[in-house]
Enzyme design. Structure first.
Site, PDB file in Angstrom:
ATOM      1  N   ASP A  67       0.816  -1.219   0.000  1.00 40.23           N
ATOM      2  CA  ASP A  67       0.000   0.000   0.000  1.00 40.23           C
ATOM      3  C   ASP A  67       0.847   1.266   0.000  1.00 40.23           C
ATOM      4  OD1 ASP A  67       0.934  -0.431   2.558  1.00 40.23           O
ATOM      5  OD2 ASP A  67      -1.025  -0.730   3.461  1.00 40.23           O
ATOM      6  N   ASN A 136      -7.788  -3.061  14.193  1.00 39.45           N
ATOM      7  CA  ASN A 136      -9.153  -3.461  13.811  1.00 39.45           C
ATOM      8  C   ASN A 136      -9.139  -4.649  12.840  1.00 39.45           C
ATOM      9  OD1 ASN A 136      -8.247  -2.277  11.475  1.00 39.45           O
ATOM     10  ND2 ASN A 136      -9.722  -0.588  11.455  1.00 39.45           N
ATOM     11  N   HIS A 138      -7.292  -4.852  10.076  1.00 41.10           N
ATOM     12  CA  HIS A 138      -7.040  -4.558   8.662  1.00 41.10           C
ATOM     13  C   HIS A 138      -5.699  -5.125   8.218  1.00 41.10           C
ATOM     14  CE1 HIS A 138      -5.211  -0.488   9.939  1.00 41.10           C
ATOM     15  NE2 HIS A 138      -4.257  -1.023   9.199  1.00 41.10           N
ATOM     16  N   GLU A 143      -9.794  -2.027   5.176  1.00 37.78           N
ATOM     17  CA  GLU A 143     -10.492  -1.733   6.419  1.00 37.78           C
ATOM     18  C   GLU A 143     -11.706  -2.637   6.585  1.00 37.78           C
ATOM     19  OE1 GLU A 143      -9.185   0.124   8.544  1.00 37.78           O
ATOM     20  OE2 GLU A 143      -8.630   2.125   7.825  1.00 37.78           O
TER      21      GLU A 143
HETATM   22  C1  GLP Z   1      -0.794   0.384   8.544  1.00 31.65           C
HETATM   23  C2  GLP Z   1      -0.340  -0.402   7.314  1.00 31.65           C
HETATM   24  C3  GLP Z   1      -0.526  -1.886   7.504  1.00 31.65           C
HETATM   25  C4  GLP Z   1       0.058  -2.304   8.840  1.00 31.65           C
HETATM   26  C5  GLP Z   1      -0.710  -1.623   9.943  1.00 31.65           C
HETATM   27  C6  GLP Z   1      -0.243  -2.017  11.317  1.00 31.65           C
HETATM   28  O1  GLP Z   1      -2.141   0.683   8.513  1.00 31.65           O
HETATM   29  N1  GLP Z   1      -1.027  -0.004   6.131  1.00 31.65           N
HETATM   30  O2  GLP Z   1       0.097  -2.585   6.439  1.00 31.65           O
HETATM   31  O3  GLP Z   1      -0.014  -3.706   8.983  1.00 31.65           O
HETATM   32  O4  GLP Z   1      -0.529  -0.229   9.777  1.00 31.65           O
HETATM   33  O5  GLP Z   1       0.862  -1.254  11.676  1.00 31.65           O
HETATM   34  P1  GLP Z   1       1.782  -1.509  12.909  1.00 31.65           P
HETATM   35  O6  GLP Z   1       2.680  -2.631  12.522  1.00 31.65           O
HETATM   36  O7  GLP Z   1       2.540  -0.227  13.069  1.00 31.65           O
HETATM   37  O8  GLP Z   1       0.911  -1.826  14.067  1.00 31.65           O
END
Ligand code: GLP
Length: 241
Positions: A67, A136, A138, A143
């Site tokens: 992404d 959540n 995702h 989402e």
């Molecule tokens: C963002 C990214 C995801 C990632 C998520 C969790 O939203 N787009 O790919 O998995 O955050 O992030 P973290 O690893 O900082 O908890």
């Protein structure tokens, strides 16, 4: 589904890095699907260390990222392009021309999504897709919703995701409100998936994702349907199971 529970974040990172390193050793010209966020940072550090020791060669590796924020130029230090260069691409011998992310500045969102899908297909698909998970549930920026999104698409970020990611920006107002993300359909086409999860704050969501109903309300639950998923999490992330 293979599940590895490690003592802590460091061991989770090492275990997951070993899985990625094995993929590179088995198929030097593999296509890696890569992820951002704070969870994979430790894993990338191990890959860099092993490259520096001469144990890993990225010269033929191709990467596609999950992404990218819409509206951020690559030069913005919060763009995922910048993150990847900072944490991995700039530190190993991967060919920059073989590293792909959605273009946050693309003028036409639909065309950009189509281009990214076509690109992944033209590379022969993803051999190993690394995933983190949001609080959540995702994955990528898919989402919770009423339907599983299929292909790469432009997403309206949920307030909870903006809230969670604002720690990297000057304020919540500076967090982009939209992002490009591979869809669940894109992710599910990867030959292998590696999900990494750390911390007690994700334990309840992880439990539901792995053992609860498969529902778009918890996007990571779709992974139960993939034939080759490995989950590596630390003890805190598994504390509710
Ligand atoms: C963002 C990214 C995801 C990632 C998520 C969790 O939203 N787009 O790919 O998995 O955050 O992030 P973290 O690893 O900082 O908890």
């Amino acid at each position: 589904m293979r599940i590895y529970k490690t003592e802590d974040y460091k061991k989770m990172s090492k275990k997951a890095a070993r899985i990625i390193a094995s993929q590179i050793i088995m198929k030097p010209n593999c296509v890696l699907g890569l992820a951002t966020g704070s969870t994979p940072i430790g894993l990338y550090k191990y890959l860099v260390k092993w490259y520096q020791k001469g144990e890993l060669d990225f010269s033929e590796v191709v990467s596609v990222n999950l992404d990218e924020y819409k509206g951020l130029p690559k030069s913005n230090d919060q763009s995922y392009d910048y993150f990847m260069r900072d944490n991995l691409f700039g530190l190993v011998n991967i060919d920059a021309a073989n590293t792909y992310l959605p273009d946050g500045l693309a003028e036409d969102s639909d065309l950009e999504c189509e281009r990214y899908e076509r690109l992944i297909r033209s590379l022969g698909g993803v051999d190993l897709q690394l995933l983190g998970m949001g609080h959540n549930g995702h994955i990528g920026f898919n989402e919770p919703g009423d339907a599983f999104d299929l292909a790469t698409h432009c997403v309206d970020l949920q307030p909870s995701t903006i809230e969670a990611n604002k720690r990297f920006f000057a304020s919540a107002d500076d967090v982009p409100k939209q992002a490009y993300s591979m869809g669940i359909g894109t992710i599910m086409k990867a030959k292998k998936i590696l999900l990494i999860v750390s911390g007690e704050d994700k334990a309840e969501t992880l439990k539901k994702a792995l053992h609860g109903p498969i529902t778009p309300k918890l996007p990571a639950s779709v992974l139960q349907l993939h034939p080759d998923v490995t989950v590596v999490g630390d003890a805190a992330a598994f504390s509710k199971m």
